[in-house]
Design a protein around this motif. Sequence first.
Motif, PDB file in Angstrom:
ATOM      1  N   ALA A 152       0.894  -1.254   0.024  1.00 10.20           N
ATOM      2  CA  ALA A 152       0.146   0.155   0.160  1.00 10.20           C
ATOM      3  C   ALA A 152       0.765   1.437  -0.029  1.00 10.20           C
ATOM      4  CB  ALA A 152      -1.009  -0.005   1.082  1.00 10.20           C
ATOM      5  N   LEU A 153       2.040   1.193   0.026  1.00  9.14           N
ATOM      6  CA  LEU A 153       2.983   2.356   0.138  1.00  9.14           C
ATOM      7  C   LEU A 153       3.240   2.785  -1.365  1.00  9.14           C
ATOM      8  CD1 LEU A 153       5.675   1.003   2.944  1.00  9.14           C
ATOM      9  CD2 LEU A 153       3.339   2.438   3.191  1.00  9.14           C
ATOM     10  N   SER A 154       3.881   4.159  -1.448  1.00 13.85           N
ATOM     11  CA  SER A 154       4.296   4.568  -2.655  1.00 13.85           C
ATOM     12  C   SER A 154       5.533   3.964  -3.178  1.00 13.85           C
ATOM     13  CB  SER A 154       4.457   6.174  -2.652  1.00 13.85           C
ATOM     14  OG  SER A 154       5.508   6.329  -1.565  1.00 13.85           O
ATOM     15  N   GLY A 155       5.967   4.154  -4.448  1.00 13.00           N
ATOM     16  CA  GLY A 155       7.157   3.652  -4.719  1.00 13.00           C
ATOM     17  C   GLY A 155       8.449   3.988  -4.207  1.00 13.00           C
ATOM     18  N   GLY A 156       8.441   5.360  -3.688  1.00 10.21           N
ATOM     19  CA  GLY A 156       9.632   5.954  -3.084  1.00 10.21           C
ATOM     20  C   GLY A 156       9.647   5.308  -1.720  1.00 10.21           C
ATOM     21  N   MET A 157       8.548   5.362  -0.972  1.00  9.42           N
ATOM     22  CA  MET A 157       8.382   4.896   0.523  1.00  9.42           C
ATOM     23  C   MET A 157       8.978   3.225   0.347  1.00  9.42           C
ATOM     24  SD  MET A 157       7.934   6.095   3.281  1.00  9.42           S
ATOM     25  CE  MET A 157       7.110   7.399   3.118  1.00  9.42           C
ATOM     26  N   GLN A 158       8.390   2.332  -0.568  1.00  8.25           N
ATOM     27  CA  GLN A 158       8.994   1.160  -0.554  1.00  8.25           C
ATOM     28  C   GLN A 158      10.573   0.939  -0.846  1.00  8.25           C
ATOM     29  OE1 GLN A 158       6.962  -1.117  -3.795  1.00  8.25           O
ATOM     30  NE2 GLN A 158       4.940  -0.633  -2.945  1.00  8.25           N
ATOM     31  N   ARG A 159      10.921   2.173  -1.725  1.00  3.41           N
ATOM     32  CA  ARG A 159      12.378   1.956  -1.562  1.00  3.41           C
ATOM     33  C   ARG A 159      13.027   2.374  -0.587  1.00  3.41           C
ATOM     34  NH1 ARG A 159      15.713  -0.875  -4.744  1.00  3.41           N
ATOM     35  NH2 ARG A 159      14.872  -0.501  -6.543  1.00  3.41           N
ATOM     36  N   SER A 187       9.441  10.845  -5.503  1.00  2.00           N
ATOM     37  CA  SER A 187      10.030   9.577  -4.841  1.00  2.00           C
ATOM     38  C   SER A 187      11.559   9.486  -5.119  1.00  2.00           C
ATOM     39  CB  SER A 187       9.376   8.350  -5.604  1.00  2.00           C
ATOM     40  OG  SER A 187       8.120   8.347  -4.936  1.00  2.00           O
ATOM     41  N   ARG A 188      12.023  10.208  -6.240  1.00  2.00           N
ATOM     42  CA  ARG A 188      13.380   9.882  -6.684  1.00  2.00           C
ATOM     43  C   ARG A 188      14.309  11.018  -5.593  1.00  2.00           C
ATOM     44  NH1 ARG A 188      14.405  10.852 -12.910  1.00  2.00           N
ATOM     45  NH2 ARG A 188      13.293   8.920 -12.707  1.00  2.00           N
ATOM     46  N   ALA A 189      13.622  12.095  -5.532  1.00  2.00           N
ATOM     47  CA  ALA A 189      14.228  13.182  -4.445  1.00  2.00           C
ATOM     48  C   ALA A 189      14.506  12.462  -3.294  1.00  2.00           C
ATOM     49  CB  ALA A 189      13.474  14.341  -4.648  1.00  2.00           C
ATOM     50  N   SER A 190      13.266  11.924  -2.931  1.00  2.00           N
ATOM     51  CA  SER A 190      13.445  11.061  -1.400  1.00  2.00           C
ATOM     52  C   SER A 190      14.689  10.103  -1.224  1.00  2.00           C
ATOM     53  CB  SER A 190      12.063  10.395  -1.193  1.00  2.00           C
ATOM     54  OG  SER A 190      12.069   9.604  -0.054  1.00  2.00           O
ATOM     55  N   VAL A 191      14.912   9.322  -2.499  1.00  2.00           N
ATOM     56  CA  VAL A 191      16.064   8.279  -2.419  1.00  2.00           C
ATOM     57  C   VAL A 191      17.229   9.171  -2.496  1.00  2.00           C
ATOM     58  CG1 VAL A 191      17.035   6.368  -3.650  1.00  2.00           C
ATOM     59  CG2 VAL A 191      14.367   6.432  -3.459  1.00  2.00           C
ATOM     60  N   TRP A 192      17.250  10.270  -3.134  1.00  2.00           N
ATOM     61  CA  TRP A 192      18.525  11.070  -3.351  1.00  2.00           C
ATOM     62  C   TRP A 192      18.811  11.504  -1.843  1.00  2.00           C
ATOM     63  CZ3 TRP A 192      17.638  14.895  -8.181  1.00  2.00           C
ATOM     64  CH2 TRP A 192      17.691  13.962  -9.095  1.00  2.00           C
ATOM     65  N   ASP A 193      17.858  12.096  -1.079  1.00  2.00           N
ATOM     66  CA  ASP A 193      18.065  12.567   0.202  1.00  2.00           C
ATOM     67  C   ASP A 193      18.593  11.215   1.077  1.00  2.00           C
ATOM     68  OD1 ASP A 193      17.177  14.949  -0.265  1.00  2.00           O
ATOM     69  OD2 ASP A 193      15.137  14.869   0.561  1.00  2.00           O
ATOM     70  N   THR A 194      18.201  10.094   0.891  1.00  2.00           N
ATOM     71  CA  THR A 194      18.538   8.875   1.747  1.00  2.00           C
ATOM     72  C   THR A 194      19.924   8.641   1.318  1.00  2.00           C
ATOM     73  OG1 THR A 194      16.230   8.030   1.646  1.00  2.00           O
ATOM     74  CG2 THR A 194      18.142   6.394   2.020  1.00  2.00           C
ATOM     75  N   VAL A 195      20.442   8.743   0.229  1.00  2.00           N
ATOM     76  CA  VAL A 195      21.850   8.507  -0.207  1.00  2.00           C
ATOM     77  C   VAL A 195      22.806   9.489   0.378  1.00  2.00           C
ATOM     78  CG1 VAL A 195      23.468   8.256  -2.092  1.00  2.00           C
ATOM     79  CG2 VAL A 195      21.169   7.272  -2.230  1.00  2.00           C
ATOM     80  N   THR A 196      22.299  10.645   0.476  1.00  2.00           N
ATOM     81  CA  THR A 196      23.087  11.972   1.009  1.00  2.00           C
ATOM     82  C   THR A 196      23.056  11.694   2.577  1.00  2.00           C
ATOM     83  OG1 THR A 196      22.020  13.320  -0.434  1.00  2.00           O
ATOM     84  CG2 THR A 196      23.268  14.365   1.564  1.00  2.00           C
ATOM     85  N   GLY A 197      22.081  11.083   3.348  1.00  2.00           N
ATOM     86  CA  GLY A 197      22.409  10.645   4.712  1.00  2.00           C
ATOM     87  C   GLY A 197      23.307   9.703   4.775  1.00  2.00           C
ATOM     88  N   LEU A 218      24.944  13.433  -6.394  1.00  2.00           N
ATOM     89  CA  LEU A 218      25.106  12.411  -5.311  1.00  2.00           C
ATOM     90  C   LEU A 218      26.525  11.990  -5.189  1.00  2.00           C
ATOM     91  CD1 LEU A 218      21.934  10.030  -5.440  1.00  2.00           C
ATOM     92  CD2 LEU A 218      22.514  12.062  -4.074  1.00  2.00           C
ATOM     93  N   ALA A 219      27.266  11.898  -6.390  1.00  2.00           N
ATOM     94  CA  ALA A 219      28.414  11.070  -6.215  1.00  2.00           C
ATOM     95  C   ALA A 219      29.682  12.051  -6.018  1.00  2.00           C
ATOM     96  CB  ALA A 219      28.601  10.245  -7.613  1.00  2.00           C
ATOM     97  N   ASP A 220      30.685  11.435  -5.434  1.00  2.00           N
ATOM     98  CA  ASP A 220      32.060  12.212  -4.957  1.00  2.00           C
ATOM     99  C   ASP A 220      32.898  11.969  -6.163  1.00  2.00           C
ATOM    100  OD1 ASP A 220      31.485  12.902  -2.289  1.00  2.00           O
ATOM    101  OD2 ASP A 220      31.592  10.821  -2.007  1.00  2.00           O
ATOM    102  N   HIS A 221      32.722  10.781  -6.780  1.00  2.00           N
ATOM    103  CA  HIS A 221      33.559  10.338  -8.106  1.00  2.00           C
ATOM    104  C   HIS A 221      32.523   9.572  -8.815  1.00  2.00           C
ATOM    105  CE1 HIS A 221      36.910  11.176  -5.429  1.00  2.00           C
ATOM    106  NE2 HIS A 221      37.526  11.667  -6.403  1.00  2.00           N
ATOM    107  N   ILE A 222      32.903   9.560 -10.100  1.00  2.00           N
ATOM    108  CA  ILE A 222      32.213   8.787 -11.193  1.00  2.00           C
ATOM    109  C   ILE A 222      33.185   7.926 -11.940  1.00  2.00           C
ATOM    110  CG2 ILE A 222      30.845   9.221 -13.308  1.00  2.00           C
ATOM    111  CD1 ILE A 222      29.543  11.573 -11.950  1.00  2.00           C
ATOM    112  N   VAL A 223      32.595   6.800 -12.394  1.00  6.17           N
ATOM    113  CA  VAL A 223      33.006   5.797 -13.466  1.00  6.17           C
ATOM    114  C   VAL A 223      32.269   5.687 -14.307  1.00  6.17           C
ATOM    115  CG1 VAL A 223      33.844   3.545 -13.940  1.00  6.17           C
ATOM    116  CG2 VAL A 223      34.690   4.851 -11.713  1.00  6.17           C
TER     117      VAL A 223
END
Length: 334
Positions: A152-159, A187-197, A218-223
């Motif tokens: 019953a949760l949104s996609g972002g909350m499920q993630r 939802s994508r912005a919510s996941v981004w906040d999670t990664v920053t945390g 989000l990334a410090d370095h990229i490949v």
Amino acid sequence: MTSPDAGTPGAERGIQGTTPAIEVGDLVKAYGEVKALGGISFEVAPGEVLGLLGPNGSGKTTTVTMLSTLQRPTSGIARICGHDVVADAARVRELVSLTGQYAALDGGLTAVENLAVFGKLTGLRGHALKTRIDELVEQFDLGAVRDRRVSALSGGMQRRVDIASALVTRPEVLFLDEPTTGLDPRSRASVWDTVTGLRAEGITVLLTTQYLEEADRLADHIVMLNQGTVVAAGTPGQLKQQIGAAVCEVTLIERSDTERTLALLEGLEIVESPSEGTASGAAAHPRLVVRAPEGMATVSEVITRLRGANIDVVDIGLRQPSLDEVFLQLTESR
């Protein structure tokens, strides 16, 4: 977010100052005659976020599955916190956690029940399990949905619940394999906040994504991977510098002015020009991107030429190259 402590299972924080969290050297994965990876190399320092970029089939998921011991490399070196993923696979599994492209949750269970399942699978019981679940509920702001069925949760909350489940044992390294695929912008912005945390908590994150904006943020370095090889590596800023100067972006009002504008800008390097019948539709305002080696002087020159021909624009401005432009330039000949 809660701070990691040295007493958690699998913690080796004493060695992190000198040992890469992830070390990959000439890593190859072949399926018969087909090479999914052709010998890639990179390192990730403890507590950093690495963005592993590339189109479908570039080798991103293959890299993650080998680093997380789900597949054996054909050849090369792959180590997590100094431990070889083949010779010491059991130890590596204690140090890492993985979330795939789709949430690995039981939709019939509540958020808390899913966390409990993952906790019990990793050996947590009783008070220790309850304490860790309470920490994760607070950390990921799940209080309002803790007792709701995941279906019953949104996609972002499920993630969020999915990532929280991967952190039950506080891993040293977390692999996020395209975590925002299919999510809406909120939802994508919510996941981004999670990664920053997670970065703030000191967890090393390897993030695979097709969204260059996501890696830029989000990334410090990229490949950057393409067809199983590394085509570029560095910080987002370093990669943007690889294709040189800033660009002048021009958005025209009328699509009928496109050809005349291209002729007026002869002598300047056109990085991107509009084409008829694009996915954006014929009614969309056409956009041109011009290399601007002289910065604002180039912008001024473009304005002068367009004004002299009475061509009106929606917008014109100077900006740095995007990661999308970097990637397109680096892969266009491959």
